[in-house]
Design a protein around this motif. Sequence first.
Motif, PDB file in Angstrom:
ATOM      1  N   GLY A 491       0.646  -1.102  -0.047  1.00 20.93           N
ATOM      2  CA  GLY A 491       0.169   0.013   0.124  1.00 20.93           C
ATOM      3  C   GLY A 491       0.837   1.141  -0.120  1.00 20.93           C
ATOM      4  O   GLY A 491       0.395   2.351  -0.477  1.00 20.93           O
ATOM      5  N   ARG A 492       2.019   1.102   0.784  1.00 20.22           N
ATOM      6  CA  ARG A 492       2.881   2.284   0.876  1.00 20.22           C
ATOM      7  C   ARG A 492       3.598   2.752  -0.486  1.00 20.22           C
ATOM      8  O   ARG A 492       3.370   3.804  -0.951  1.00 20.22           O
ATOM      9  N   ARG A 493       3.927   1.453  -1.209  1.00 26.28           N
ATOM     10  CA  ARG A 493       4.518   1.797  -2.761  1.00 26.28           C
ATOM     11  C   ARG A 493       3.341   2.334  -3.667  1.00 26.28           C
ATOM     12  O   ARG A 493       3.769   3.191  -4.414  1.00 26.28           O
ATOM     13  N   ASN A 494       2.233   1.581  -3.584  1.00 28.91           N
ATOM     14  CA  ASN A 494       1.297   2.271  -4.411  1.00 28.91           C
ATOM     15  C   ASN A 494       0.990   3.899  -4.064  1.00 28.91           C
ATOM     16  O   ASN A 494       0.550   4.477  -5.177  1.00 28.91           O
ATOM     17  N   MET A 495       0.922   4.055  -2.968  1.00 31.78           N
ATOM     18  CA  MET A 495       0.584   5.692  -2.528  1.00 31.78           C
ATOM     19  C   MET A 495       1.772   6.259  -3.170  1.00 31.78           C
ATOM     20  O   MET A 495       1.691   7.418  -3.739  1.00 31.78           O
ATOM     21  N   LEU A 496       2.977   6.133  -3.191  1.00 28.46           N
ATOM     22  CA  LEU A 496       4.177   6.681  -3.802  1.00 28.46           C
ATOM     23  C   LEU A 496       4.154   6.931  -5.149  1.00 28.46           C
ATOM     24  O   LEU A 496       4.215   7.739  -5.934  1.00 28.46           O
ATOM     25  N   LYS A 497       3.440   5.648  -5.739  1.00 30.61           N
ATOM     26  CA  LYS A 497       3.452   5.577  -7.257  1.00 30.61           C
ATOM     27  C   LYS A 497       2.283   6.607  -7.562  1.00 30.61           C
ATOM     28  O   LYS A 497       2.564   7.068  -8.751  1.00 30.61           O
ATOM     29  N   LEU A 498       1.304   6.440  -7.165  1.00 31.84           N
ATOM     30  CA  LEU A 498      -0.031   7.441  -7.420  1.00 31.84           C
ATOM     31  C   LEU A 498       0.511   9.021  -7.312  1.00 31.84           C
ATOM     32  O   LEU A 498       0.138   9.938  -7.965  1.00 31.84           O
TER      33      LEU A 498
END
Length: 730
Positions: A491-498
């Motif tokens: 979830g952390r990586r997805n938020m950074l990606k977004l």
Amino acid sequence: MFQRNVFDSHHNPLEMIPTTTEELGKIRDDDVDSKSGSENLEGGSGDEQDPNQRPKKKRYHRHTQHQIQEMESFFKECPHPDDKQRKELSRELGLEPLQVKFWFQNKRTQMKTQQERHENSQLRAENEKLRAENMRYKEALAGASCPTCGGPTVVDEMSFDEQNLRMENARLREEIDRISSIAAKYVGKPMVSYPLMAPPIAPRGLDLSVGNYGMQPGLQGGEVYGGPDLLRSVTGPSEAEKPLVIELAVAAMEELVRLAQLGEPLWERGLENGFETLNEDEYMRTFPRGIGPRPYGYRTEASRESGIVMISHMNLVEILMNVGQWTNIFSTIVSRAITLDVLSTGVAGNCNGALQVMTAEYQVPTPLVPTRESLFLRYCKKHSEGVWAVVDVSIDHLRPAGPVMRCRRRPSGCLIQEFPNGYSKVIWVEHIEVDDSRPVHNLYKQLIHSSLGFGAKKWVATLDRQCERLASVLASNMPAGDGGVITNNEGRRNMLKLAERMVMSFCAGVSASTAHTWTSLTGSGGEDVRVMTRKSVDDPGRPAGIVLSAATSFWLPVVPKKLFEFLRDEHTRTEWDILSNGGVVQEMAHIANGREPGNSVSLLRVNPANSSQSNMLILQEGSTDSAASFVVYAPVDLAAMNMVLTGGDPDYVALLPSGFSILPDGQILNRGGAVDVGASGSLLTVAFQILVDSAPSAKLSLGSVATVNNLISCTVERIKNSIAGAKHEL
């Protein structure tokens, strides 16, 4: 200057070229007389002479020292004078226009010949060196033996050293063939090919999990929204141009390495700002060969900067040679980039020798600074163990009839040296010539001229900041300090990606790109507000319909760091954010992605003052370095954010980013002997993107434009009032 003259094959062209300036004045004056009707012969006319008598030799005219000095001086500024300029010179110097024309022709030929002689000598020496090295490797391989039994080495028992020798030999073979072919054009010798001792190793694919998020081929970094698109009107080099492109790459690489390593007098450190700038006179003496004289009306910007960055040297090389990753890393500087042709993918399984032809558009995140478009080649070379270089140089001078690129890149790029613990030392050189006919707004002139807008300091600062961000993305565990509603690393990586996609979209949408068409309005506070509309269709990352973008830029009497802290702080958000309606802003999640406390991604919840329910989430990223700062945010649907945090694909979350770019104003202050650049104030750009109609075919109403204009004007007024009220604290 890289196009060759065609000479008579029965004569040596080098013997026909004058070697002194004075000799230039003697040649072709007989042609002038013949064209004007007078042969200027000693004796009578042809009718009065004995037909059996050999005519006397023509008398050459020698130019005076004053005439030569004046034409030499003019040549330095303009080697190709037009008819009007030649007539003016002829009147001033008492010469015929054709005499002036021929003098300049001969002068250009003389300069070209001198340069070619020097190049020829260098190429011969390099060619012989590579041949000698190649023979040494052949002898080493022929005498290789098994360390155990002393017998000949078979393939399965090939030593590590021999494998390296075979790979190096393959690289040398390509280098020798290429340089021999270039040298053959100068000295007339046939190209020599050496037998390939080992088949070339296929280049391996990039395997970097570093921020190349959702990039599709052809849409590298920036987004194209229609309009006159200069980049996509350019084509790659023709077959006839490719030999010249390869030749230019070799010369540009040599120049870049020397530019990175030489000191004074070539580079001078400014007493006021401490930046390294190029001594142009010394540059022309050191590098007489190049892409030709600076075009009329162009201004030179040249700077150098070095730094230690948190990335391995090989990862950095591969990022620079991959157009998608390069555009992602430098999304605040490069709005769009396209690879037109790949002439070489390199040898020995890496980027050594890789050569590409590219176009790129460079930006400052404001509508008030024109973007810079460039057609260039990018060449990568390994110079020694742990030392690599990547050079860019423009090639539009090879095709004078092509599209006008108003930014020429003389050899620019970086020298990369391996450092311990996965770090690299980078020496960055930016050397460009830019067309001044596209004016920069007065607010930004000092920034651009101080090299903080497009110079080497901006590239190194951006690279350093982005390497910190990549380290955060690649973290395998949840770092201490991160948390809130984020419960797992995915979830952390997805938020950074977004958040990364949000910032890239913001920067590409706020610049004065050739793909944008801005319209100027006058805000209620007197600021020049720029607006434009864009249609969004079948784009999962953007709401469908008509999007209205509005932006304005202005100066504030507060240092960039303090302004950045004010705008990113959720506790002071209600002072300027009209859309929060005075509600309480609460941080629900926080991800640190850099050394500075303000470098972070946050998920904010807004609780309106007149309701106990939270009906709005805001994704926000704050980013700051020594050259620029950003606060970018976008409203996010609650269900979509839950999907991202539980492992869903963030590329399908629709975003309309708004926010701020903060740049130093370029003014220089000295405080207690310390240089502080841009400390007197900040250049703030405020930008909004709003969906005004969900139907892409709808017509934009004047009411929608007035609403957005009022929104941005009110936001500017609130920021100014807050800064003025708290100036004693800031």
